[in-house]
Design a protein around this motif. Structure first.
Motif, PDB file in Angstrom:
ATOM      1  N   ARG A 300      42.276 -52.534  44.959  1.00 42.37           N
ATOM      2  CA  ARG A 300      41.062 -53.319  45.115  1.00 42.37           C
ATOM      3  C   ARG A 300      40.416 -52.964  46.452  1.00 42.37           C
ATOM      4  O   ARG A 300      41.073 -52.360  47.308  1.00 42.37           O
ATOM      5  N   PRO A 301      39.151 -53.303  46.651  1.00 40.42           N
ATOM      6  CA  PRO A 301      38.508 -52.967  47.926  1.00 40.42           C
ATOM      7  C   PRO A 301      39.303 -53.481  49.114  1.00 40.42           C
ATOM      8  O   PRO A 301      39.748 -54.628  49.136  1.00 40.42           O
ATOM      9  N   GLY A 302      39.500 -52.604  50.087  1.00 39.60           N
ATOM     10  CA  GLY A 302      40.234 -52.961  51.290  1.00 39.60           C
ATOM     11  C   GLY A 302      41.701 -52.604  51.253  1.00 39.60           C
ATOM     12  O   GLY A 302      42.367 -52.612  52.296  1.00 39.60           O
ATOM     13  N   ALA A 303      42.241 -52.304  50.077  1.00 42.76           N
ATOM     14  CA  ALA A 303      43.652 -51.937  49.974  1.00 42.76           C
ATOM     15  C   ALA A 303      43.889 -50.577  50.612  1.00 42.76           C
ATOM     16  O   ALA A 303      43.090 -49.650  50.450  1.00 42.76           O
ATOM     17  N   ILE A 379      37.357 -48.906  40.814  1.00 43.43           N
ATOM     18  CA  ILE A 379      37.559 -50.046  41.699  1.00 43.43           C
ATOM     19  C   ILE A 379      36.283 -50.892  41.712  1.00 43.43           C
ATOM     20  O   ILE A 379      35.208 -50.393  42.068  1.00 43.43           O
ATOM     21  N   THR A 380      36.404 -52.140  41.318  1.00 40.31           N
ATOM     22  CA  THR A 380      35.283 -53.077  41.335  1.00 40.31           C
ATOM     23  C   THR A 380      35.533 -54.128  42.410  1.00 40.31           C
ATOM     24  O   THR A 380      36.602 -54.162  43.038  1.00 40.31           O
ATOM     25  N   ALA A 381      34.574 -55.016  42.597  1.00 43.99           N
ATOM     26  CA  ALA A 381      34.733 -56.085  43.592  1.00 43.99           C
ATOM     27  C   ALA A 381      35.916 -56.972  43.246  1.00 43.99           C
ATOM     28  O   ALA A 381      36.560 -57.551  44.126  1.00 43.99           O
ATOM     29  N   GLU A 382      36.221 -57.086  41.945  1.00 44.19           N
ATOM     30  CA  GLU A 382      37.315 -57.954  41.498  1.00 44.19           C
ATOM     31  C   GLU A 382      38.657 -57.243  41.452  1.00 44.19           C
ATOM     32  O   GLU A 382      39.708 -57.881  41.314  1.00 44.19           O
ATOM     33  N   GLY A 383      38.661 -55.918  41.512  1.00 38.81           N
ATOM     34  CA  GLY A 383      39.904 -55.169  41.405  1.00 38.81           C
ATOM     35  C   GLY A 383      39.692 -53.907  40.590  1.00 38.81           C
ATOM     36  O   GLY A 383      38.585 -53.397  40.485  1.00 38.81           O
ATOM     37  N   ALA A 384      40.772 -53.409  39.989  1.00 38.96           N
ATOM     38  CA  ALA A 384      40.709 -52.153  39.244  1.00 38.96           C
ATOM     39  C   ALA A 384      40.351 -52.426  37.786  1.00 38.96           C
ATOM     40  O   ALA A 384      41.030 -53.194  37.101  1.00 38.96           O
ATOM     41  N   GLU A 385      39.303 -51.777  37.320  1.00 37.22           N
ATOM     42  CA  GLU A 385      38.919 -51.849  35.907  1.00 37.22           C
ATOM     43  C   GLU A 385      39.447 -50.605  35.201  1.00 37.22           C
ATOM     44  O   GLU A 385      39.212 -49.480  35.625  1.00 37.22           O
TER      45      GLU A 385
END
Length: 398
Positions: A300-303, A379-385
């Protein structure tokens, strides 16, 4: 549009670039939409895309390419207005009143000035755009030896800076058009695997199965690129190339495959058992799949890519493969099959919204079988799609 203009502008601002030049095949296509055939099939041929600043936007400015590839410029949906050519290429002109759009455009470009050398053409364009005293980023991967020095001598007051890593960084975050192409090529790869497994029968060779896989890829308007397909003990060869080995009862079938659709790559891995299930293989596969699924939850973003790597490896060990070791468990994908980021222990990459990545957990027992789970995610704002789905271990009836 392929180019992420806002991201390019930010990176140009960060580096203080007034312009940026792509020379490697992926960067030329990314910056301009121009797919220069000779560049993509062998090292050496030169084509360049130059983007200059225009206030708070990038100016879709220039392509420099050989006269022998002007037909490709004319026939493609390129996002530039200026084209400079080098090297003569002979052809006969037809009647003007019978020329189609691409042919008319080709003839118009052919009438322009022809330079003897690609660097001469590039230097002329830099001067024409009043960039001869500017700070210019240039990726050096596509340049022939000595060409950068020749460019510096031709435009001595410009300050050229290696921008190879800058363009690689820009390409990591995909536009909606890029994601759509990656989604489609992932679907095509999955369909091709299903078709190949649907044709499986005792005595079928790896080559014959690869033929079904690649034929399905082509029928879906993609181009074959990656086709590691191995049976039984050959499935443990990391880069297995299809052979005359015949499919037998109890064989593991391993696919590490993909194609190219509108210049964008797929890379997935699938495992099937032929004729009978194996509890040992099932357990190993479940551990590998669990690692990929955990990686997808963490992506996810930031990981941090390095932390995702460590967690995936530990999950596979926890689930039953105590000695599991990898140098990476995934990578970005796009125009290049190995875009950034890299999911490895030493990686400094941080995941961002819009990145498209492959998460993979290969495992090879030489002489026995190879197993591998690999899927593509955005990678989306909510996590991995999820873009592709390996699912449970497949068992194919003979």
């Amino acid at each position: 549009m392929l180019l992420n203009q806002n991201r390019l502008l930010r990176e140009m601002d960060h580096c203080g670039f007034d312009a940026i030049i792509g020379t490697a095949a992926e960067n030329v296509t990314y910056l301009s939409g121009f797919w220069a055939l000779p560049q993509w099939i062998r090292p050496g041929p030169q084509a360049y895309a130059l983007q200059s600043r225009k206030g708070d936007a990038v100016d879709m400015s220039s392509i420099i390419t050989s006269s022998g590839t002007l037909d490709l410029v004319a026939d493609q949906d390129v996002t530039v207005e200026r084209v400079r050519r080098y090297g003569e290429f002979s052809f006969q002109a037809g009647s003007n009143d019978k020329l189609d759009r691409a042919s008319r455009k080709l003839m118009a470009m052919q009438a322009g000035t022809c330079f003897a050398h690609p660097i001469e053409a590039l230097a002329a364009e830099i001067k024409e755009l009043s960039l001869e005293r500017s700070r210019i980023g240039i990726d050096i991967d596509g340049l022939q030896p000595g060409y950068l020095e020749k460019l510096k001598a031709s435009v001595p007051d410009a300050h050229f800076v290696d921008a190879t890593s800058t363009l690689r960084k820009v390409r990591t975050v995909k536009t909606s058009e890029e994601i759509a192409r990656l989604r489609r090529v992932g679907q095509i790869a999955e369909q091709a695997v299903d078709a190949a497994l649907g044709a499986a029968h005792a005595g079928m060779t790896e080559v014959e199965m690869a033929r079904v896989f690649h034929t399905t890829t082509v029928q879906a308007d993609a181009v074959p690129v990656l086709g590691c397909i191995g049976f039984g003990e050959r499935s443990a060869l990391m880069n297995v190339q299809p052979s005359d080995r015949e499919l037998r009862q109890g064989d593991v079938i391993r696919f590490d495959v993909g194609g190219r659709y509108k210049h964008y790559r797929a890379d997935i891995a699938r495992i099937a058992m032929f004729g009978q299930n194996s509890e040992a293989v099932n357990q190993l596969y479940a551990a590998l799949r669990s690692g990929v699924e955990l990686g997808a939850r963490l992506a996810r973003p930031g990981a941090k890519a390095s932390e995702v790597f460590l967690s995936v490896c530990e999950e596979v060990r926890r689930c039953g493969i105590a000695n599991y070791q990898r140098n990476h468990v995934g990578h970005g994908i796009g125009l290049d099959g190995y875009d950034a980021p890299l999911l490895s222990a030493s990686s400094k990459d941080v995941l961002e919204e819009g990145m498209v990545i492959c998460i993979e957990t290969p495992y090879y027992q030489i002489g026995a079988y190879g197993l591998q789970v690999e899927d593509m995610f955005v990678i989306t704002a909510e996590g991995a799609e999820r873009l592709t789905d390996a699912g449970p271990l497949k068992v194919i009836a003979p």
